[in-house]
Design a protein around this motif. Structure first.
Motif, mmCIF file in Angstrom:
data_model
loop_
_atom_site.group_PDB
_atom_site.id
_atom_site.type_symbol
_atom_site.label_atom_id
_atom_site.label_comp_id
_atom_site.label_asym_id
_atom_site.label_seq_id
_atom_site.Cartn_x
_atom_site.Cartn_y
_atom_site.Cartn_z
ATOM 1 N N PRO A 1 0.805 -1.231 0.000
ATOM 2 C CA PRO A 1 0.000 0.000 0.000
ATOM 3 C C PRO A 1 0.834 1.276 0.000
ATOM 4 O O PRO A 1 0.325 2.346 0.343
ATOM 5 C CB PRO A 1 -0.807 -0.134 1.296
ATOM 6 C CG PRO A 1 0.082 -0.910 2.200
ATOM 7 C CD PRO A 1 0.816 -1.891 1.316
ATOM 8 N N TYR A 2 2.107 1.187 -0.337
ATOM 9 C CA TYR A 2 2.964 2.366 -0.396
ATOM 10 C C TYR A 2 3.993 2.133 -1.487
ATOM 11 O O TYR A 2 4.236 1.004 -1.914
ATOM 12 C CB TYR A 2 3.660 2.630 0.949
ATOM 13 C CG TYR A 2 4.019 1.384 1.718
ATOM 14 C CD1 TYR A 2 5.158 0.639 1.403
ATOM 15 C CD2 TYR A 2 3.223 0.941 2.770
ATOM 16 C CE1 TYR A 2 5.483 -0.500 2.099
ATOM 17 C CE2 TYR A 2 3.537 -0.206 3.471
ATOM 18 C CZ TYR A 2 4.670 -0.927 3.137
ATOM 19 O OH TYR A 2 4.995 -2.073 3.820
ATOM 20 N N ASP A 3 4.600 3.209 -1.968
ATOM 21 C CA ASP A 3 5.549 3.070 -3.066
ATOM 22 C C ASP A 3 6.983 3.114 -2.560
ATOM 23 O O ASP A 3 7.237 3.244 -1.362
ATOM 24 C CB ASP A 3 5.309 4.135 -4.140
ATOM 25 C CG ASP A 3 5.411 5.553 -3.594
ATOM 26 O OD1 ASP A 3 6.200 5.773 -2.655
ATOM 27 O OD2 ASP A 3 4.710 6.443 -4.122
ATOM 28 N N MET A 4 7.915 3.019 -3.496
ATOM 29 C CA MET A 4 9.328 2.887 -3.133
ATOM 30 C C MET A 4 9.888 4.140 -2.466
ATOM 31 O O MET A 4 10.884 4.073 -1.739
ATOM 32 C CB MET A 4 10.159 2.550 -4.374
ATOM 33 C CG MET A 4 11.583 2.139 -4.081
ATOM 34 S SD MET A 4 12.533 1.696 -5.563
ATOM 35 C CE MET A 4 11.711 0.173 -6.035
ATOM 36 N N SER A 5 9.260 5.285 -2.684
ATOM 37 C CA SER A 5 9.774 6.529 -2.114
ATOM 38 C C SER A 5 9.246 6.804 -0.712
ATOM 39 O O SER A 5 9.607 7.807 -0.109
ATOM 40 C CB SER A 5 9.427 7.708 -3.034
ATOM 41 O OG SER A 5 8.014 7.845 -3.145
ATOM 42 N N ASP A 6 8.404 5.919 -0.186
ATOM 43 C CA ASP A 6 7.835 6.114 1.145
ATOM 44 C C ASP A 6 8.946 6.168 2.197
ATOM 45 O O ASP A 6 9.738 5.238 2.326
ATOM 46 C CB ASP A 6 6.859 4.978 1.461
ATOM 47 C CG ASP A 6 6.098 5.212 2.754
ATOM 48 O OD1 ASP A 6 6.712 5.058 3.829
ATOM 49 O OD2 ASP A 6 4.903 5.550 2.689
ATOM 50 N N GLY A 7 8.986 7.263 2.927
ATOM 51 C CA GLY A 7 10.055 7.440 3.911
ATOM 52 C C GLY A 7 9.723 6.900 5.285
ATOM 53 O O GLY A 7 10.565 6.970 6.187
ATOM 54 N N GLY A 8 8.526 6.370 5.463
ATOM 55 C CA GLY A 8 8.120 5.873 6.773
ATOM 56 C C GLY A 8 8.099 4.368 6.849
ATOM 57 O O GLY A 8 9.083 3.720 7.188
ATOM 58 N N VAL A 9 6.945 3.791 6.490
ATOM 59 C CA VAL A 9 6.751 2.348 6.643
ATOM 60 C C VAL A 9 7.728 1.554 5.791
ATOM 61 O O VAL A 9 8.337 0.585 6.259
ATOM 62 C CB VAL A 9 5.304 1.963 6.280
ATOM 63 C CG1 VAL A 9 5.096 0.454 6.409
ATOM 64 C CG2 VAL A 9 4.321 2.707 7.172
ATOM 65 N N LEU A 10 7.899 1.947 4.536
ATOM 66 C CA LEU A 10 8.776 1.177 3.652
ATOM 67 C C LEU A 10 10.206 1.152 4.172
ATOM 68 O O LEU A 10 10.869 0.112 4.148
ATOM 69 C CB LEU A 10 8.759 1.744 2.237
ATOM 70 C CG LEU A 10 9.692 1.018 1.250
ATOM 71 C CD1 LEU A 10 9.282 -0.437 1.082
ATOM 72 C CD2 LEU A 10 9.716 1.727 -0.093
ATOM 73 N N ARG A 11 10.689 2.275 4.669
ATOM 74 C CA ARG A 11 12.062 2.318 5.170
ATOM 75 C C ARG A 11 12.247 1.349 6.334
ATOM 76 O O ARG A 11 13.284 0.685 6.445
ATOM 77 C CB ARG A 11 12.426 3.741 5.587
ATOM 78 C CG ARG A 11 13.866 3.894 6.029
ATOM 79 C CD ARG A 11 14.265 5.345 6.156
ATOM 80 N NE ARG A 11 14.203 6.046 4.888
ATOM 81 C CZ ARG A 11 14.607 7.301 4.725
ATOM 82 N NH1 ARG A 11 15.083 7.978 5.747
ATOM 83 N NH2 ARG A 11 14.517 7.884 3.546
ATOM 84 N N GLN A 12 11.238 1.230 7.180
ATOM 85 C CA GLN A 12 11.312 0.264 8.284
ATOM 86 C C GLN A 12 11.391 -1.161 7.749
ATOM 87 O O GLN A 12 12.172 -1.977 8.237
ATOM 88 C CB GLN A 12 10.090 0.423 9.186
ATOM 89 C CG GLN A 12 9.994 1.778 9.879
ATOM 90 C CD GLN A 12 8.672 1.964 10.598
ATOM 91 O OE1 GLN A 12 7.902 1.037 10.770
ATOM 92 N NE2 GLN A 12 8.404 3.204 11.020
ATOM 93 N N TRP A 13 10.584 -1.452 6.713
ATOM 94 C CA TRP A 13 10.597 -2.797 6.163
ATOM 95 C C TRP A 13 11.871 -3.103 5.384
ATOM 96 O O TRP A 13 12.251 -4.269 5.247
ATOM 97 C CB TRP A 13 9.363 -3.013 5.299
ATOM 98 C CG TRP A 13 8.163 -3.333 6.119
ATOM 99 C CD1 TRP A 13 7.106 -2.531 6.408
ATOM 100 C CD2 TRP A 13 7.909 -4.568 6.813
ATOM 101 N NE1 TRP A 13 6.205 -3.166 7.222
ATOM 102 C CE2 TRP A 13 6.669 -4.424 7.484
ATOM 103 C CE3 TRP A 13 8.601 -5.774 6.927
ATOM 104 C CZ2 TRP A 13 6.109 -5.448 8.254
ATOM 105 C CZ3 TRP A 13 8.049 -6.791 7.692
ATOM 106 C CH2 TRP A 13 6.824 -6.622 8.344
ATOM 107 N N LEU A 14 12.540 -2.083 4.878
ATOM 108 C CA LEU A 14 13.827 -2.311 4.219
ATOM 109 C C LEU A 14 14.842 -2.881 5.203
ATOM 110 O O LEU A 14 15.656 -3.744 4.847
ATOM 111 C CB LEU A 14 14.351 -1.004 3.615
ATOM 112 C CG LEU A 14 13.740 -0.572 2.275
ATOM 113 C CD1 LEU A 14 14.237 0.819 1.892
ATOM 114 C CD2 LEU A 14 14.072 -1.580 1.182
#
Length: 298
Positions: A265-278
């Motif tokens: 539900p978010y794209d590659m530039s997401d600085g919140g949730v995606l960064r945590q999952w990285l």
């Protein structure tokens, strides 16, 4: 030039020894020009044909791989990269593609054993918390459609991942190892170039550097597996497993999402949730690498 390797990397000699007959850096550089020229020329023809067959309004979406056909074509086009390496290695080093991949039976056996171990590991990790990835996933394809496409999609991912390994952990790593004895060079340089190829600030935004660092570490781990095993089998298995999960099961919506069952539900530039999952993904990658190392020690 004689290369003194750590004992753990003794098997790497099986991949490097025939490259020592022609270790000149100019041969490698000319070879890379051949690879790039053939890859770009073949893709230019391919996408000219595609552009003539699809409406202009759909061209941008096709290049992003947001439909099943587009994703399949984009992944399969990496086969031109393998062809380019095969031509360059033959012309500049008198080496075959199998010389780069490693002894055939051993490479296939190591690929199969590592992949099976990673699938078992993946199922075990999926059974552990946390369950879900924050916001609900978006269904991208109906399950019936996805399961029919899965064998073809997996084949396309295998073409893409094997092509990148053949170039970076194969042709580049082995050519540099034939010339330089330090793993800092023949592991570091291909990994840095691999990271540069994944640096995409236009897509990843503020996450671009983190994605590139992730890619560099992956390159180092894949290089380590290659040097320890003496074939590209384990590195291809690791890369294939990672990309099947991220392209065919749960994908980011930005690019190459057309064959995925679910979208995040978010794209590659997401600085919140995606960064945590990285960071979670980074930890999972390390566990997968250690698993592959255990398998090839048997």
């Amino acid at each position: 030039m004689t290369m003194i390797e750590p004992a753990a990397y003794a098997a790497h000699e099986h991949l490097v020894r025939d490259a020592r007959a022609r270790p000149d850096l100019w041969r490698l550089l000319v070879g890379l020009v051949i690879v790039c020229a053939l890859y770009l020329a073949a893709n230019t023809v391919l996408f000219a044909i595609v552009g003539a067959l699809i409406p202009p309004s759909q061209a941008q979406g096709f290049l992003r791989g947001t439909s099943p056909l587009a994703t399949f074509v984009l992944l399969a086009s990496f086969g031109f990269l393998t062809i380019g390496v095969a031509v360059a290695a033959k012309q500049m080093q008198q080496r075959s593609l199998w010389a780069i991949l490693g002894e055939r039976r051993l490479a296939i056996s190591q690929f199969t054993r590592v992949l099976v171990a990673l699938v078992v590991l993946g199922l075990a990790l999926a059974a552990l918390p946390p369950y879900g990835m924050g916001d609900p996933l978006t269904q991208n394809l109906a399950f019936s459609t996805w399961i029919v496409l899965l064998p073809f999609a997996a084949g396309a991912v295998l073409i893409q991942t094997s092509a990148e390994e053949i170039l970076f952990r194969g042709y580049l790593q082995q050519s540099l190892a034939a010339r330089f004895r330090s793993p800092l060079i023949w592991v570091g340089v291909p990994s840095a170039l691999f990271a540069a190829g994944h640096y995409a600030p236009g897509v990843a935004g503020d996450n671009a550097l983190l994605v590139a660092v992730w890619s560099c570490v992956f390159g180092v781990l894949a290089a380590d597996l290659t040097a320890r095993s003496g074939t590209l089998g384990p590195a291809i298995a690791l890369h294939f497993f990672n990309n099947v999960i991220s392209l065919l099961f749960i994908s980011l919506p930005d690019t190459l999402s057309g064959l995925a069952l679910f979208l995040l539900p978010y794209d590659m530039s997401d600085g919140g949730v995606l960064r945590q999952w990285l960071w979670v993904d980074f930890g999972s990658m390390m566990v997968c690498w250690l698993t592959a190392r255990l398998v090839i020690r048997r």
